[in-house]
Design an enzyme around this catalytic site. Structure first.
Site, PDB file in Angstrom:
ATOM      1  N   ARG A  77       7.097   0.112   1.778  1.00 31.53           N
ATOM      2  CA  ARG A  77       6.716  -0.619   3.432  1.00 31.53           C
ATOM      3  C   ARG A  77       5.958  -1.603   2.041  1.00 31.53           C
ATOM      4  O   ARG A  77       5.074  -1.521   1.656  1.00 31.53           O
ATOM      5  CB  ARG A  77       6.182  -0.445   4.008  1.00 31.53           C
ATOM      6  CG  ARG A  77       6.968   0.792   5.045  1.00 31.53           C
ATOM      7  CD  ARG A  77       5.805   1.294   5.846  1.00 31.53           C
ATOM      8  NE  ARG A  77       5.505   2.769   4.751  1.00 31.53           N
ATOM      9  CZ  ARG A  77       4.601   3.641   5.808  1.00 31.53           C
ATOM     10  NH1 ARG A  77       4.820   3.455   6.682  1.00 31.53           N
ATOM     11  NH2 ARG A  77       4.908   4.558   5.218  1.00 31.53           N
TER      12      ARG A  77
ATOM     13  N   ASP B 244      -6.502   3.404  11.216  1.00 30.89           N
ATOM     14  CA  ASP B 244      -5.544   2.767  10.157  1.00 30.89           C
ATOM     15  C   ASP B 244      -7.573   2.848   9.115  1.00 30.89           C
ATOM     16  O   ASP B 244      -8.814   1.828   9.397  1.00 30.89           O
ATOM     17  CB  ASP B 244      -5.612   0.868  10.334  1.00 30.89           C
ATOM     18  CG  ASP B 244      -5.112   0.612   8.744  1.00 30.89           C
ATOM     19  OD1 ASP B 244      -4.169   1.704   8.438  1.00 30.89           O
ATOM     20  OD2 ASP B 244      -3.634  -0.555   9.053  1.00 30.89           O
TER      21      ASP B 244
ATOM     22  N   LYS C   4      -3.155   4.510   6.932  1.00 31.76           N
ATOM     23  CA  LYS C   4      -2.684   4.565   9.144  1.00 31.76           C
ATOM     24  C   LYS C   4      -2.815   6.220   8.897  1.00 31.76           C
ATOM     25  O   LYS C   4      -1.514   6.874   8.511  1.00 31.76           O
ATOM     26  CB  LYS C   4      -1.737   4.240   9.929  1.00 31.76           C
ATOM     27  CG  LYS C   4      -1.450   2.406   9.989  1.00 31.76           C
ATOM     28  CD  LYS C   4      -0.915   1.933  10.259  1.00 31.76           C
ATOM     29  CE  LYS C   4      -0.316   0.418  10.611  1.00 31.76           C
ATOM     30  NZ  LYS C   4      -0.569  -0.102   9.459  1.00 31.76           N
TER      31      LYS C   4
ATOM     32  N   CYS D 170      -7.551 -14.760  18.066  1.00 25.37           N
ATOM     33  CA  CYS D 170      -8.177 -13.172  18.810  1.00 25.37           C
ATOM     34  C   CYS D 170      -9.484 -12.646  18.486  1.00 25.37           C
ATOM     35  O   CYS D 170      -9.321 -12.924  17.549  1.00 25.37           O
ATOM     36  CB  CYS D 170      -6.904 -12.343  18.758  1.00 25.37           C
ATOM     37  SG  CYS D 170      -5.303 -13.103  19.146  1.00 25.37           S
TER      38      CYS D 170
ATOM     39  N   CYS E 221      -9.346  -9.897  15.927  1.00 28.96           N
ATOM     40  CA  CYS E 221      -8.868 -10.100  15.232  1.00 28.96           C
ATOM     41  C   CYS E 221      -9.228  -9.249  13.555  1.00 28.96           C
ATOM     42  O   CYS E 221     -10.386  -9.215  13.330  1.00 28.96           O
ATOM     43  CB  CYS E 221      -8.167 -11.581  14.491  1.00 28.96           C
ATOM     44  SG  CYS E 221      -7.267 -11.716  13.126  1.00 28.96           S
TER      45      CYS E 221
ATOM     46  N   ARG F 232       0.694  -1.279   0.098  1.00 23.40           N
ATOM     47  CA  ARG F 232      -0.029  -0.085   0.002  1.00 23.40           C
ATOM     48  C   ARG F 232       1.260   1.305   0.151  1.00 23.40           C
ATOM     49  O   ARG F 232       0.338   2.045  -0.873  1.00 23.40           O
ATOM     50  CB  ARG F 232      -1.361  -0.286   1.339  1.00 23.40           C
ATOM     51  CG  ARG F 232      -1.816   1.703   1.057  1.00 23.40           C
ATOM     52  CD  ARG F 232      -2.877   1.201   2.511  1.00 23.40           C
ATOM     53  NE  ARG F 232      -3.250   0.486   2.474  1.00 23.40           N
ATOM     54  CZ  ARG F 232      -3.603  -0.874   3.351  1.00 23.40           C
ATOM     55  NH1 ARG F 232      -3.595  -0.590   4.265  1.00 23.40           N
ATOM     56  NH2 ARG F 232      -4.753  -1.604   2.982  1.00 23.40           N
ATOM     57  N   TYR F 233       1.562   1.704   0.875  1.00 21.12           N
ATOM     58  CA  TYR F 233       2.957   2.862   0.837  1.00 21.12           C
ATOM     59  C   TYR F 233       4.057   1.919   0.113  1.00 21.12           C
ATOM     60  O   TYR F 233       4.664   1.366   0.004  1.00 21.12           O
ATOM     61  CB  TYR F 233       3.077   2.669   2.314  1.00 21.12           C
ATOM     62  CG  TYR F 233       1.757   2.631   3.501  1.00 21.12           C
ATOM     63  CD1 TYR F 233       1.632   4.341   3.425  1.00 21.12           C
ATOM     64  CD2 TYR F 233       1.898   2.057   4.637  1.00 21.12           C
ATOM     65  CE1 TYR F 233       0.491   4.364   5.035  1.00 21.12           C
ATOM     66  CE2 TYR F 233       0.691   2.139   5.698  1.00 21.12           C
ATOM     67  CZ  TYR F 233       0.572   3.203   5.273  1.00 21.12           C
ATOM     68  OH  TYR F 233      -0.260   3.210   6.646  1.00 21.12           O
TER      69      TYR F 233
ATOM     70  N   ARG G 282      -8.540  -9.774  10.364  1.00 19.53           N
ATOM     71  CA  ARG G 282      -7.838 -10.671   9.667  1.00 19.53           C
ATOM     72  C   ARG G 282      -8.409 -11.899   9.123  1.00 19.53           C
ATOM     73  O   ARG G 282      -8.003 -12.636   8.593  1.00 19.53           O
ATOM     74  CB  ARG G 282      -6.430 -10.942   9.655  1.00 19.53           C
ATOM     75  CG  ARG G 282      -5.342  -9.228   8.711  1.00 19.53           C
ATOM     76  CD  ARG G 282      -4.363  -9.932   7.869  1.00 19.53           C
ATOM     77  NE  ARG G 282      -3.528  -8.608   7.955  1.00 19.53           N
ATOM     78  CZ  ARG G 282      -2.269  -8.338   8.374  1.00 19.53           C
ATOM     79  NH1 ARG G 282      -2.101  -9.474   9.274  1.00 19.53           N
ATOM     80  NH2 ARG G 282      -2.271  -7.426   8.342  1.00 19.53           N
TER      81      ARG G 282
ATOM     82  N   CYS H  90      -2.585 -19.434  13.794  1.00 23.01           N
ATOM     83  CA  CYS H  90      -1.556 -18.182  14.888  1.00 23.01           C
ATOM     84  C   CYS H  90      -2.014 -19.485  16.553  1.00 23.01           C
ATOM     85  O   CYS H  90      -3.374 -20.356  16.141  1.00 23.01           O
ATOM     86  CB  CYS H  90      -2.702 -17.081  15.228  1.00 23.01           C
ATOM     87  SG  CYS H  90      -2.913 -16.070  14.500  1.00 23.01           S
TER      88      CYS H  90
ATOM     89  N   ASP I  30      -9.853  -1.436  14.244  1.00 21.88           N
ATOM     90  CA  ASP I  30     -11.107  -1.525  12.899  1.00 21.88           C
ATOM     91  C   ASP I  30     -12.478  -1.702  12.445  1.00 21.88           C
ATOM     92  O   ASP I  30     -12.585  -2.582  13.828  1.00 21.88           O
ATOM     93  CB  ASP I  30     -10.306  -2.952  12.044  1.00 21.88           C
ATOM     94  CG  ASP I  30      -9.211  -1.893  11.826  1.00 21.88           C
ATOM     95  OD1 ASP I  30      -8.298  -0.882  12.025  1.00 21.88           O
ATOM     96  OD2 ASP I  30      -7.881  -3.008  12.249  1.00 21.88           O
TER      97      ASP I  30
HETATM   98  C1  LIG Z   1       0.415  -1.158   8.984  1.00 18.26           C
HETATM   99  C2  LIG Z   1       0.410  -1.108   7.860  1.00 18.26           C
HETATM  100  C3  LIG Z   1       2.026  -0.992   7.099  1.00 18.26           C
HETATM  101  C4  LIG Z   1       3.055  -0.294   8.428  1.00 18.26           C
HETATM  102  O1  LIG Z   1       3.270   1.136   8.353  1.00 18.26           O
HETATM  103  P1  LIG Z   1       3.950   1.643   9.952  1.00 18.26           P
HETATM  104  O2  LIG Z   1       3.491   2.706  10.235  1.00 18.26           O
HETATM  105  O3  LIG Z   1       4.990   2.027   8.808  1.00 18.26           O
HETATM  106  O4  LIG Z   1       3.925   0.681  10.609  1.00 18.26           O
HETATM  107  C5  LIG Z   1       2.770  -1.339   6.807  1.00 18.26           C
HETATM  108  N1  LIG Z   1       1.720  -1.382   5.109  1.00 18.26           N
HETATM  109  C6  LIG Z   1       0.470  -1.636   5.387  1.00 18.26           C
HETATM  110  C7  LIG Z   1      -0.395  -2.360   4.725  1.00 18.26           C
HETATM  111  C8  LIG Z   1      -0.190  -1.566   6.826  1.00 18.26           C
HETATM  112  O5  LIG Z   1      -1.408  -1.924   6.923  1.00 18.26           O
HETATM  113  S1  SF4 Z   2      -4.901 -11.017  15.981  1.00 13.51           S
HETATM  114 FE1  SF4 Z   2      -5.367 -11.754  14.646  1.00 13.51          FE
HETATM  115  S2  SF4 Z   2      -3.450 -12.016  13.431  1.00 13.51           S
HETATM  116 FE2  SF4 Z   2      -3.034 -11.594  15.364  1.00 13.51          FE
HETATM  117  S3  SF4 Z   2      -2.282 -13.325  16.803  1.00 13.51           S
HETATM  118 FE3  SF4 Z   2      -4.300 -12.576  17.212  1.00 13.51          FE
HETATM  119  S4  SF4 Z   2      -6.027 -14.131  15.686  1.00 13.51           S
HETATM  120 FE4  SF4 Z   2      -3.245 -14.067  15.066  1.00 13.51          FE
END
Ligand SMILES: *Cc1c(COP(=O)(O)O)cnc(C)c1O
Ligand code: SF4
Length: 375
Positions: free
Chosen positions: A118, A332, A339, A131, A134, A114-115, A136, A127, A295
């Site tokens: 990064r 985010d 973010k 959690c 979560c 996305r960035y 995701r 995992c 989120d």
């Molecule tokens: C959070 C995130 C990052 C890392 O972001 P930082 O602000 O540098 O910690 C990189 N890519 C994605 C898609 C993210 O969601």
């Molecule tokens: S927040 Fe989601 S990805 Fe992170 S440890 Fe928990 S279940 Fe796994």
């Protein structure tokens, strides 16, 4: 006191060495209601929710994490993160399955880019514990979407041919679910790429399965150091003897430690809870990095806190704990906006002054001060 000393009665015959094996911990994760009920005194709501919630998002809790809970307290902050609550079944119209549009920004399987600088690399969808908050959920724990060896090789190839990818975040699921051998291959492959300046590892194992931090794993991390290891402590009760020990060992292996806490109602949504956690983290060399607003993921309404709560916590921290203990409060943005950081507003007003401008600021204790800015 190690979690072994607090182990639930059903494991009273387990010796400390067995308990300390991460393979044993993985194999004895609690996934069934019947076993969970032998450990915790569940209430009707939890009992009724369990099966329906489990079919949407797997349940698994490590013996270690269970040992840290207060078995009698339904509001135990650890239990709330691990045992499904009825709120999980409520899906609101505004909620999104993929709240951060991670799929839309995916140039190849297992990568979100996305960035410009990064790259997020998903190496496992499993995992030790799932959690309940979560973000995701849509793919974590789903065996069908997990990246294969070939997918990961293709993702590494993408990073190799993308020179702007200077910062690679190895994430999941939890990357420490992989074997040492597999994780080592991935980390070494990243280290061998000249333009990859920063390697991050996102893992909740120090919280849910600190036994995973073995000397073999530490050897691999030391070899590719420095690794920026970002973990996810949400409450001070998660930071027992074993977790502290694992963090100190990670430090010793050349990791730079950061914590990404998620603000969760009833778990850590008070200035005192965040302050206490952050002070304890600093004692073991782990800097609070982010305090994330939950989120817009599905089924986490019961965990959501108002934005104003996060701002109030930030306001309280400023002046009461050293700057190293103050995280960035981050939202985010949905749809892949990325973010953004929110800070309390310290500016009270701006007035003319004979020499220029008089700015009026307040501090975290509510006192106001003039700051003159000459023309
Ligand atoms: C959070 C995130 C990052 C890392 O972001 P930082 O602000 O540098 O910690 C990189 N890519 C994605 C898609 C993210 O969601
Ligand atoms: S927040 Fe989601 S990805 Fe992170 S440890 Fe928990 S279940 Fe796994």
């Amino acid at each position: 006191m190690s979690s072994w000393a607090r182990r639930p009665k059903i494991w009273e015959d387990i010796d400390e060495a067995t308990w300390g094996s991460w393979h044993w911990q993985q194999q004895h994760r609690v996934r069934d209601l019947e076993i969970l009920e032998r450990i915790l005194e569940l209430n009707d709501e939890e009992r009724e929710t369990f099966l329906a919630a489990r079919s949407r998002f797997r349940v698994a809790i490590t013996p270690h994490y269970l040992a840290l809970m207060d078995g009698q307290d339904p509001n135990c902050p650890l239990r709330m993160q691990a045992v499904p609550q009825s709120g999980e079944l409520e899906i609101r119209a505004f909620e999104l399955e993929d709240p951060l549009a991670e799929e839309a920004h995916s140039p190849c399987k297992g990568v979100t880019h996305r960035y410009p600088d990064r790259v997020l690399l998903y190496v496992s969808h499993n995992c030790p514990m799932y959690c309940r908050h979560c973000t995701r959920k849509r793919k974590v724990a789903d065996p069908y979407t997990t990246s294969s060896r070939a997918d990961i090789e293709a993702a590494l190839e993408y990073i190799r041919r993308t020179p702007t990818a200077r910062d690679v975040i190895v994430s999941g699921g939890d990357p420490l679910t992989l074997s040492d051998e597999r994780l080592g291959e991935i980390l070494r492959a990243l280290r061998a790429i000249d333009h990859v300046e920063v390697i991050r590892l996102g893992t909740r194992n120090p919280v849910t399965l600190p036994q995973r931090i073995t000397s073999q794993l530490l050897e691999i991390l030391r070899e590719v150091r420095p690794v920026y290891l970002h973990t996810h402590f949400n409450h001070v009760n998660e930071l027992g003897h074993d977790a502290r020990k694992s963090l100190l060992e990670l430090l010793d292996a050349g990791c730079v430690l950061g914590n990404q806490m998620v603000l969760l109602k009833g778990v850590n949504d008070s200035p005192e809870a965040v302050m206490q956690l952050n002070r304890e983290l600093l004692k073991v060399g782990c800097r609070p990095y982010y305090m994330l607003q939950a989120d817009m993921a599905e089924g986490i309404t019961h965990f959501r806190t108002p934005i104003s709560k996060g701002l109030q916590i930030m306001d309280h921290l400023r002046g009461r704990i050293g700057g190293m203990g103050i995280p960035h409060f981050v939202v985010d943005l949905p749809g892949g906006g990325g973010k953004i950081e929110l800070t309390p507003d310290y500016l009270e007003g701006k007035y003319p002054h004979p020499d220029g401008t008089r700015w009026v600021f307040r501090n975290g204790f509510g006192q106001t001060f003039d700051f003159v800015e000459p023309d």
